[in-house]
Design an enzyme around this catalytic site. Structure first.
Site, PDB file in Angstrom:
ATOM      1  N   ASP A 199      -5.811   2.451   2.814  1.00 52.26           N
ATOM      2  CA  ASP A 199      -4.811   3.229   2.082  1.00 52.26           C
ATOM      3  C   ASP A 199      -4.588   2.506   0.744  1.00 52.26           C
ATOM      4  O   ASP A 199      -3.810   1.562   0.661  1.00 52.26           O
ATOM      5  CB  ASP A 199      -3.517   3.330   2.894  1.00 52.26           C
ATOM      6  CG  ASP A 199      -2.458   4.104   2.123  1.00 52.26           C
ATOM      7  OD1 ASP A 199      -1.380   4.347   2.693  1.00 52.26           O
ATOM      8  OD2 ASP A 199      -2.700   4.436   0.945  1.00 52.26           O
TER       9      ASP A 199
ATOM     10  N   TYR B  43       3.292   1.292   5.170  1.00 53.46           N
ATOM     11  CA  TYR B  43       3.827   2.630   4.922  1.00 53.46           C
ATOM     12  C   TYR B  43       2.697   3.482   4.364  1.00 53.46           C
ATOM     13  O   TYR B  43       2.020   3.072   3.424  1.00 53.46           O
ATOM     14  CB  TYR B  43       4.989   2.573   3.922  1.00 53.46           C
ATOM     15  CG  TYR B  43       5.588   3.911   3.585  1.00 53.46           C
ATOM     16  CD1 TYR B  43       5.338   4.531   2.352  1.00 53.46           C
ATOM     17  CD2 TYR B  43       6.412   4.585   4.483  1.00 53.46           C
ATOM     18  CE1 TYR B  43       5.889   5.766   2.036  1.00 53.46           C
ATOM     19  CE2 TYR B  43       6.974   5.825   4.171  1.00 53.46           C
ATOM     20  CZ  TYR B  43       6.709   6.405   2.944  1.00 53.46           C
ATOM     21  OH  TYR B  43       7.244   7.631   2.640  1.00 53.46           O
TER      22      TYR B  43
ATOM     23  N   LYS C 142      -0.670   7.863  -6.843  1.00 52.98           N
ATOM     24  CA  LYS C 142       0.018   7.104  -7.895  1.00 52.98           C
ATOM     25  C   LYS C 142      -0.786   7.045  -9.193  1.00 52.98           C
ATOM     26  O   LYS C 142      -0.842   8.002  -9.952  1.00 52.98           O
ATOM     27  CB  LYS C 142       0.398   5.718  -7.364  1.00 52.98           C
ATOM     28  CG  LYS C 142       1.425   5.781  -6.213  1.00 52.98           C
ATOM     29  CD  LYS C 142       1.869   4.410  -5.782  1.00 52.98           C
ATOM     30  CE  LYS C 142       2.622   4.437  -4.468  1.00 52.98           C
ATOM     31  NZ  LYS C 142       4.027   4.783  -4.603  1.00 52.98           N
TER      32      LYS C 142
HETATM   33  P1  KE4 Z   1       3.586   9.584  -1.649  1.00 53.14           P
HETATM   34  O1  KE4 Z   1       3.589  10.664  -0.585  1.00 53.14           O
HETATM   35  O2  KE4 Z   1       4.959   8.974  -1.843  1.00 53.14           O
HETATM   36  O3  KE4 Z   1       2.930  10.017  -2.965  1.00 53.14           O
HETATM   37  O4  KE4 Z   1       2.637   8.388  -1.127  1.00 53.14           O
HETATM   38  C1  KE4 Z   1       2.900   7.828   0.133  1.00 53.14           C
HETATM   39  C2  KE4 Z   1       2.323   6.433   0.182  1.00 53.14           C
HETATM   40  C3  KE4 Z   1       1.143   6.229   0.879  1.00 53.14           C
HETATM   41  N1  KE4 Z   1       0.567   5.008   0.945  1.00 53.14           N
HETATM   42  C4  KE4 Z   1       1.134   3.937   0.328  1.00 53.14           C
HETATM   43  C5  KE4 Z   1       0.475   2.600   0.432  1.00 53.14           C
HETATM   44  C6  KE4 Z   1       2.346   4.088  -0.402  1.00 53.14           C
HETATM   45  O5  KE4 Z   1       2.913   3.007  -0.995  1.00 53.14           O
HETATM   46  C7  KE4 Z   1       2.954   5.358  -0.481  1.00 53.14           C
HETATM   47  C8  KE4 Z   1       4.268   5.588  -1.207  1.00 53.14           C
HETATM   48  N2  KE4 Z   1       4.903   4.410  -1.737  1.00 53.14           N
HETATM   49  C9  KE4 Z   1       6.351   4.453  -1.803  1.00 53.14           C
HETATM   50  C10 KE4 Z   1       6.871   3.146  -2.402  1.00 53.14           C
HETATM   51  N3  KE4 Z   1       6.245   1.972  -1.946  1.00 53.14           N
HETATM   52  C11 KE4 Z   1       6.824   5.617  -2.602  1.00 53.14           C
HETATM   53  C12 KE4 Z   1       8.246   5.516  -3.100  1.00 53.14           C
HETATM   54  C13 KE4 Z   1       9.131   6.553  -2.463  1.00 53.14           C
HETATM   55  O6  KE4 Z   1       9.022   6.748  -1.216  1.00 53.14           O
HETATM   56  O7  KE4 Z   1       9.953   7.142  -3.204  1.00 53.14           O
END
Ligand code: KE4
Length: 429
Positions: free
Chosen positions: A239, A144, A267
């Site tokens: 990533d 993801y 994060k």
């Molecule tokens: P954000 O757009 O949510 O800040 O980041 C996206 C993203 C990109 N790359 C990785 C490896 C990530 O894990 C994420 C976002 N992680 C999820 C949970 N594993 C966010 C939680 C959510 O969607 O509310």
């Protein structure tokens, strides 16, 4: 435990927000419960609207490396706020943040701040396409990278949790440029390069998966991707939105000793405020406007409050000499405790862990090294486990396909409490 206040708050929220949440995985849908609404969080303790308290193992999906509402972070934000909350003009907060990231992640020579991990990965792919003049890129089933159109094909995290790995709304034109491979299967990537090598701009991956649950790369896999992308003139993008600064000061690339061409971050670098970043080799990053032709922009990119929080976070990381040894020690203690409990109760499960990120998969499989094996997990069993854990005062990810995070703030007593609650929850299955 009583959840009346959270239930009422959820009903109210559903009248004005789709599903009552601003991010789908928070809705607790896959664990069949109403979400608890958080009133406050401090250190490792979350308090919900009904006054229930939980030891937090989610860390807001990763950022809370030192626990919630750390005084150093709060101090930095409040001092910055007194000088204004957004300028839409350069400030030295941004330069300080960039200098720290470059100092801590050697493969990054130039870095651009954005406001989320999604923006970081979207921008990194656009940059790879602009730099190479190629249109396709390779991602891995179950990874993801945020909700950018080209990533929502066989995506992980909330997408697999809710059973929508391929989101409606993505055009055929977009999807055709996203080539899919299998994690830890180098041959699946090699086949794509043999067929379309001259069209592939980049390979992007989670260098340790967090979004199908924790899946660990083999050393050969990462090394092999590095060699393949170099051979075909494609960029390797790590990533590190989850792994950045969590697995090591230099992230997974330091932990495994493989340097990508571009890195995306998020994060932890925001200390809980909205931040993302992408960076890498100078010759690539110089393609970005205003010096290069590849465009990316953001009103709140490099926001002073988010930068102040991030600077405080990265300063604490550099100052805390035993950070990674303590994270490893505490997480290993937890892993051993969970494995002991699985043994004692006879429940089938696989525990995957790298550093302070881990997942307990409720599967009969002997290992979980890719999405198919992760998907063999019994999500109903996970839902029962989650519910029992919550009742025991342990706050886990509301999905089998996410991580449990250990923070520097967790005490040994709390780790033992989590182990005890895990035993109770396994016994109920
Ligand atoms: P954000 O757009 O949510 O800040 O980041 C996206 C993203 C990109 N790359 C990785 C490896 C990530 O894990 C994420 C976002 N992680 C999820 C949970 N594993 C966010 C939680 C959510 O969607 O509310």
């Amino acid at each position: 435990m009583k959840f009346e206040q959270s239930k009422a708050a959820f009903e109210r929220a559903q009248k004005c927000i789709p599903g009552g949440v601003n991010s789908p995985v928070r809705a607790f849908k896959s664990v069949g419960l109403n979400p608890v609404f958080v009133k406050k969080a401090k250190g490792t303790v979350i308090t919900d609207l009904d006054g229930n308290q939980y030891i937090d193992c989610l860390a807001s999906w990763g950022p809370m490396l030192f626990g919630h509402a750390h005084e150093r972070i709060l101090q930095a934000i409040s001092e910055a706020a007194l000088k204004g909350t957004s300028f839409g003009a350069p400030s030295e907060y941004e330069t300080e943040m960039a200098e720290r990231i470059i100092r801590m992640v050697p493969s990054i020579e130039l870095v651009r701040m954005v406001s989320s991990g999604t923006e970081a990965t979207m921008s990194a792919i656009r940059l790879a396409r602009g730099f190479t003049g190629r249109e396709s890129f390779v991602k891995f089933a179950g990874n993801y990278h945020g909700h950018g159109d080209s990533f929502l094909i066989k995506a992980g995290s909330g997408a697999i949790t809710l059973g929508i790995p391929n989101s409606p709304g993505i055009t055929k034109g977009t999807a055709q440029d996203t080539l899919m491979a299998e994690y830890n299967n180098l041959a699946s990537v090699e086949a794509l390069f043999l067929e379309k090598g001259s069209e592939i701009a980049a390979v992007i991956l989670e260098p340790v998966c967090g979004n199908m649950g924790v899946v660990v790369p083999t050393k050969e896999f990462l090394q092999g991707l590095r060699e393949l992308t170099t051979k075909y003139g494609a960029l390797l993008i790590f990533d590190e939105v989850i792994t950045g600064f969590r697995l090591a000061k230099g992230g997974a690339q330091e932990y495994f000793g493989v340097a990508p061409d571009l890195t995306t971050l998020g994060k932890i670098i925001g200390g809980g405020l909205p931040v993302g970043a992408y960076g890498g080799r100078k010759e690539i990053m110089e393609q970005m406007a205003p010096i290069g032709p590849v465009y990316q922009a953001g009103t709140l990119s490099g926001n002073p409050l988010a930068m102040a929080a991030g600077i405080a976070m990265l300063t604490m990381i550099e100052e805390t000499k035993d950070l990674y040894t303590e994270l490893e020690r505490k997480a290993a203690r937890l892993e051993e405790g969970i494995k002991r409990n699985l043994e004692e109760t006879g429940v089938s499960g696989v525990v995957n862990r790298v550093g302070s990120m881990m997942t307990l998969f409720f599967t009969e499989a002997k290992k979980v090294n890719n999405l198919d094996e992760a998907m063999s997990s019994d999500t109903d069993k996970y839902a029962s486990y989650f519910k029992q854990s919550l009742e025991s005062g342990i706050y886990l990810a509301p999905s089998q396909f996410e991580c449990l995070f250990v923070s520097y703030a967790h005490t040994d007593e709390e780790i033992d409490q989590i182990i005890d609650a895990n035993l109770q929850a396994l016994r109920q299955l």
